[in-house]
Design a protein around this motif. Sequence first.
Motif, mmCIF file in Angstrom:
data_model
loop_
_atom_site.group_PDB
_atom_site.id
_atom_site.type_symbol
_atom_site.label_atom_id
_atom_site.label_comp_id
_atom_site.label_asym_id
_atom_site.label_seq_id
_atom_site.Cartn_x
_atom_site.Cartn_y
_atom_site.Cartn_z
ATOM 1 N N GLU A 214 -34.590 58.522 39.761
ATOM 2 C CA GLU A 214 -34.072 56.997 39.717
ATOM 3 C C GLU A 214 -34.849 56.190 40.689
ATOM 4 N N ALA A 215 -35.171 56.774 41.935
ATOM 5 C CA ALA A 215 -35.882 56.408 42.961
ATOM 6 C C ALA A 215 -37.229 56.012 42.453
ATOM 7 N N ALA A 216 -37.921 56.898 41.866
ATOM 8 C CA ALA A 216 -38.993 56.793 41.315
ATOM 9 C C ALA A 216 -39.349 55.627 40.164
ATOM 10 N N ARG A 217 -38.280 55.560 39.514
ATOM 11 C CA ARG A 217 -38.351 54.645 38.307
ATOM 12 C C ARG A 217 -37.888 53.155 39.051
ATOM 13 N N MET A 218 -37.214 53.228 40.082
ATOM 14 C CA MET A 218 -36.828 51.877 40.759
ATOM 15 C C MET A 218 -38.381 51.259 41.233
ATOM 16 N N ILE A 219 -38.873 52.185 42.063
ATOM 17 C CA ILE A 219 -40.098 51.820 42.627
ATOM 18 C C ILE A 219 -41.178 51.388 41.527
ATOM 19 N N ASP A 220 -41.382 51.917 40.434
ATOM 20 C CA ASP A 220 -42.209 51.700 39.308
ATOM 21 C C ASP A 220 -41.695 50.363 38.914
ATOM 22 N N ASN A 221 -40.574 49.929 38.754
ATOM 23 C CA ASN A 221 -40.242 48.619 38.116
ATOM 24 C C ASN A 221 -40.343 47.446 39.397
ATOM 25 N N PHE A 222 -40.233 47.912 40.382
ATOM 26 C CA PHE A 222 -40.094 46.427 41.508
ATOM 27 C C PHE A 222 -40.927 46.732 42.708
ATOM 28 N N GLY A 223 -41.696 47.784 42.599
ATOM 29 C CA GLY A 223 -42.661 47.832 43.775
ATOM 30 C C GLY A 223 -41.987 48.674 44.987
ATOM 31 N N LEU A 224 -42.800 49.672 45.861
ATOM 32 C CA LEU A 224 -42.110 49.920 47.053
ATOM 33 C C LEU A 224 -42.107 49.028 48.032
ATOM 34 N N ASP A 225 -42.628 48.221 48.403
ATOM 35 C CA ASP A 225 -42.243 47.118 49.163
ATOM 36 C C ASP A 225 -41.104 46.454 49.021
ATOM 37 N N VAL A 226 -40.827 46.056 47.925
ATOM 38 C CA VAL A 226 -39.492 45.332 47.396
ATOM 39 C C VAL A 226 -38.260 46.423 47.781
ATOM 40 N N VAL A 227 -38.492 47.636 47.247
ATOM 41 C CA VAL A 227 -37.431 48.642 47.452
ATOM 42 C C VAL A 227 -36.991 48.671 48.868
ATOM 43 N N GLN A 228 -38.108 48.998 49.639
ATOM 44 C CA GLN A 228 -37.744 49.065 51.174
ATOM 45 C C GLN A 228 -37.311 47.868 51.850
ATOM 46 N N ALA A 229 -37.700 46.827 51.237
ATOM 47 C CA ALA A 229 -37.194 45.417 51.825
ATOM 48 C C ALA A 229 -35.752 45.350 51.333
ATOM 49 N N TYR A 230 -35.330 45.626 50.319
ATOM 50 C CA TYR A 230 -33.833 45.672 50.008
ATOM 51 C C TYR A 230 -33.074 46.724 50.852
ATOM 52 N N MET A 231 -33.718 47.893 51.136
ATOM 53 C CA MET A 231 -32.990 48.956 51.720
ATOM 54 C C MET A 231 -32.647 48.309 53.138
ATOM 55 N N LYS A 232 -33.746 47.681 53.945
ATOM 56 C CA LYS A 232 -33.533 47.047 55.134
ATOM 57 C C LYS A 232 -32.627 46.174 55.360
ATOM 58 N N HIS A 233 -32.565 45.381 54.168
ATOM 59 C CA HIS A 233 -31.552 44.246 54.143
ATOM 60 C C HIS A 233 -30.029 44.588 53.923
ATOM 61 N N VAL A 234 -30.007 45.917 53.244
ATOM 62 C CA VAL A 234 -28.567 46.233 53.027
ATOM 63 C C VAL A 234 -27.998 46.770 54.399
ATOM 64 N N GLN A 235 -28.857 47.396 55.259
ATOM 65 C CA GLN A 235 -28.483 47.944 56.388
ATOM 66 C C GLN A 235 -28.322 46.747 57.801
#
Length: 453
Positions: A214-235
Amino acid sequence: MTGWQFRVDRGGTFTDIVARRPDGRLLTHKLPSDNPTRYRDAAVTGIRDLLARASDGTTVANAPRIPVHLGSMGTSVKEVIARRGDAMRPGDTYAVNDPYHGGTHLPDVTVITPVFDRPGEQGTPGERILFHVASRGHHAEIGGIAPGSMPANSRTIDEEGILFDNWLLVEEGRFREAETRRLLTDAPYPSRNPDTNLADLRAQIAANQKGDDEAARMIDNFGLDVVQAYMKHVQDNAEESVRRVIDVLEDGEFTYQTDSGAVIDVRVTVDGAARSATVDFTGTSPQLATDFYAPFAVVNAAVLYVFRTLVDDDIPLNDGCLRPLRIIVPPGSLLAPEPPAAVVAGNVETSQAITGALYANPEVLEWRLPVLLEEFAVRRGSGGAGRWRGGDGSAPHPLPRADDGVDPGPAPQGPAVRHGERCPGRARCGQRGARGRHRPGTRRQRLGRAGPR
């Protein structure tokens, strides 16, 4: 998010999200519009729920249930990262339950898998760890001196079962079944059902693989930079939420005495300028010959849970909540035992004592609601008489309080009543416990009918 465009269609049953990437590719995501037990806003929840862990072992999103059981998983992940480092390879998975190295008590086995970047264009294997996914399961049997691995009289950790100390469970995709079976069976107090242990471990490995996919699918859909940005925002959002709580806290201290006579001393000191707090357990009873010790992973999870409950916003349980907090635990104490101390009861009993020392129900109730708790006491004699008496219930007496001139309305009825119609059960010749009930009016008013308070 520069270059991204989003369209949200909030339907009565489902919410549809359509995204246009900077390269023009369209992506879609669908989830139920109304799921209040999981989220408030369906449009921003998908990424949170799909992601498990960040690459540094800090928790990004965690289930809110069973807070000590799940809230301590980040400590296990960090322990594996610290001790394995660059030795981790794609296809590796680790198991941890050692309470002196990131675990809580032995039945709770955490299975941890690093998530690597995907192979390159030339087929080269991924080498960079992006995240970690983890699953924890309470194994019904893990060895020890008593079936079920929850002995009441254990005095050393070996008497409680098998230790998975940073155990390599899967090596480059190969499940190390034979080696793990030997670990489960070649011990002073081996597992009574190693086949079930191995089946449960396979299930946890599969759960981690699903998280990886699921993490791989999310990265494919949104891009690693967007996923990591959301991760940082959540914390970051969790951190700021706890800092807002600290803004209105004052220094405090409390001593909690357990049934065994051991005490938990805690002092919370607030630094208003830094918007941070120190939670200091200095003064807690030293290590004794019991199995009620709580390792640091449990203490950390209990503190995380308490401060998360003080946040009004709907945020996922994650390590951002801990950034403004400094936790001090004296070594060789009830809350920081040294090997080979037994710990089986610390996870289920001492953890509750820690939360009780950090806050009591009266303070939280008065904080959240316009009430003054006149008394919160044990309801003596309510547990049921017999050779072994049942545990007594509680008797809260809340009074309405007017805040800022606002009429609070009628006196609150207190928490929901348990056993309001039928008395709690009994065994053999013992008497039943008392029924729960609501009693209107203040304690002073009620006792005034019979005499002075």
